[in-house]
Design a protein around this motif. Structure first.
Motif, PDB file in Angstrom:
ATOM      1  N   VAL A   8      96.010 114.820 -38.110  1.00 60.24           N
ATOM      2  CA  VAL A   8      95.069 114.995 -36.994  1.00 60.24           C
ATOM      3  C   VAL A   8      93.672 114.514 -37.395  1.00 60.24           C
ATOM      4  CG1 VAL A   8      93.896 116.739 -35.571  1.00 60.24           C
ATOM      5  CG2 VAL A   8      96.375 116.836 -35.895  1.00 60.24           C
ATOM      6  N   LEU A   9      93.256 114.836 -38.607  1.00 60.26           N
ATOM      7  CA  LEU A   9      91.948 114.380 -39.089  1.00 60.26           C
ATOM      8  C   LEU A   9      91.887 112.858 -39.205  1.00 60.26           C
ATOM      9  CD1 LEU A   9      91.285 117.129 -41.772  1.00 60.26           C
ATOM     10  CD2 LEU A   9      89.929 116.743 -39.688  1.00 60.26           C
ATOM     11  N   ARG A  22      79.657 106.671 -37.453  1.00 58.39           N
ATOM     12  CA  ARG A  22      79.953 106.495 -38.883  1.00 58.39           C
ATOM     13  C   ARG A  22      79.858 107.778 -39.691  1.00 58.39           C
ATOM     14  NH1 ARG A  22      77.530 100.875 -41.266  1.00 58.39           N
ATOM     15  NH2 ARG A  22      79.111  99.544 -40.299  1.00 58.39           N
ATOM     16  N   ASP A  23      78.809 108.560 -39.485  1.00 57.78           N
ATOM     17  CA  ASP A  23      78.647 109.774 -40.283  1.00 57.78           C
ATOM     18  C   ASP A  23      79.760 110.779 -39.984  1.00 57.78           C
ATOM     19  OD1 ASP A  23      77.123 111.170 -42.312  1.00 57.78           O
ATOM     20  OD2 ASP A  23      76.599 112.585 -40.696  1.00 57.78           O
ATOM     21  N   ALA A  24      80.096 110.953 -38.721  1.00 52.34           N
ATOM     22  CA  ALA A  24      81.185 111.861 -38.350  1.00 52.34           C
ATOM     23  C   ALA A  24      82.516 111.327 -38.892  1.00 52.34           C
ATOM     24  CB  ALA A  24      81.243 112.025 -36.834  1.00 52.34           C
ATOM     25  N   MET A  29      87.028 111.814 -42.509  1.00 49.15           N
ATOM     26  CA  MET A  29      87.950 111.186 -43.453  1.00 49.15           C
ATOM     27  C   MET A  29      87.926 111.897 -44.812  1.00 49.15           C
ATOM     28  SD  MET A  29      89.435 109.159 -41.513  1.00 49.15           S
ATOM     29  CE  MET A  29      90.431 108.055 -42.492  1.00 49.15           C
ATOM     30  N   LEU A  30      86.758 112.370 -45.215  1.00 51.30           N
ATOM     31  CA  LEU A  30      86.702 113.151 -46.461  1.00 51.30           C
ATOM     32  C   LEU A  30      87.435 114.477 -46.305  1.00 51.30           C
ATOM     33  CD1 LEU A  30      83.062 112.395 -47.701  1.00 51.30           C
ATOM     34  CD2 LEU A  30      85.228 111.573 -48.683  1.00 51.30           C
ATOM     35  N   ALA A  31      87.390 115.051 -45.110  1.00 47.55           N
ATOM     36  CA  ALA A  31      88.160 116.274 -44.843  1.00 47.55           C
ATOM     37  C   ALA A  31      89.663 115.968 -44.899  1.00 47.55           C
ATOM     38  CB  ALA A  31      87.780 116.864 -43.489  1.00 47.55           C
ATOM     39  N   ALA A  32      90.069 114.812 -44.371  1.00 45.26           N
ATOM     40  CA  ALA A  32      91.483 114.406 -44.458  1.00 45.26           C
ATOM     41  C   ALA A  32      91.886 114.229 -45.916  1.00 45.26           C
ATOM     42  CB  ALA A  32      91.711 113.107 -43.674  1.00 45.26           C
ATOM     43  N   LEU A  33      91.012 113.628 -46.712  1.00 45.10           N
ATOM     44  CA  LEU A  33      91.288 113.456 -48.139  1.00 45.10           C
ATOM     45  C   LEU A  33      91.417 114.814 -48.833  1.00 45.10           C
ATOM     46  CD1 LEU A  33      91.611 111.716 -50.671  1.00 45.10           C
ATOM     47  CD2 LEU A  33      89.105 111.626 -50.810  1.00 45.10           C
ATOM     48  N   ALA A  34      90.518 115.736 -48.529  1.00 46.74           N
ATOM     49  CA  ALA A  34      90.578 117.072 -49.135  1.00 46.74           C
ATOM     50  C   ALA A  34      91.864 117.791 -48.731  1.00 46.74           C
ATOM     51  CB  ALA A  34      89.350 117.889 -48.721  1.00 46.74           C
ATOM     52  N   THR A  35      92.227 117.685 -47.468  1.00 42.65           N
ATOM     53  CA  THR A  35      93.441 118.336 -46.976  1.00 42.65           C
ATOM     54  C   THR A  35      94.681 117.750 -47.644  1.00 42.65           C
ATOM     55  OG1 THR A  35      92.347 118.725 -44.858  1.00 42.65           O
ATOM     56  CG2 THR A  35      94.717 118.933 -44.892  1.00 42.65           C
TER      57      THR A  35
END
Length: 126
Positions: A8-9, A22-24, A29-35
């Motif tokens: 979903v991310l 871009r900032d969002a 994408m960093l949240a997707a990477l963390a997940t």
């Protein structure tokens, strides 16, 4: 849940960049990477303790499961370096190189996340 959240991310991040946010996009994408990283750590920890779990299905569903599992496993191994290089290019502000690689990374990462959910469902819930 972690793989589904990651998918979903990833979709949200794609939509954000398509709308110029871009900032969002970066945060999503960093949240997707963390997940995805949390999923990988929990997956490795679980299987280090439990070992492999055999698929109990028979017949056609067994062939479907293993075809899905093989594609998921091969791409899961390949996606790690692809994601790391894609992120590194973005962090280095090499956006054209990032964009070229992300065109491959995103659909493969989405497949790995989504197919992981299906593999789990087939193995434990089917």
């Amino acid at each position: 849940m972690l793989n589904a959240t990651s998918a979903v991310l990833l979709l949200a991040g794609y939509r954000l960049i398509r709308h110029g946010r871009r900032d969002a996009h970066r945060r999503t994408m960093l949240a997707a990477l963390a997940t995805s990283t949390l999923f990988l750590a929990s997956y490795l920890t679980y299987h280090a303790q439990v070992g492999s779990v055999r698929f109990a299905g028979q017949g056609a569903v067994r062939r479907v499961y293993f075809a899905l599992l093989i594609s998921h496993t091969v791409l899961a191994a390949a996606i790690v370096p692809l994601v790391l290089v894609t992120v590194a290019r973005a962090r280095a502000a090499r956006f054209e190189a990032h964009r070229r690689l992300a065109r491959w990374t995103l659909p493969l990462w989405l497949w790995v996340s989504a197919s992981g959910v299906v593999v789990y469902w087939m193995l434990y819930r089917l």
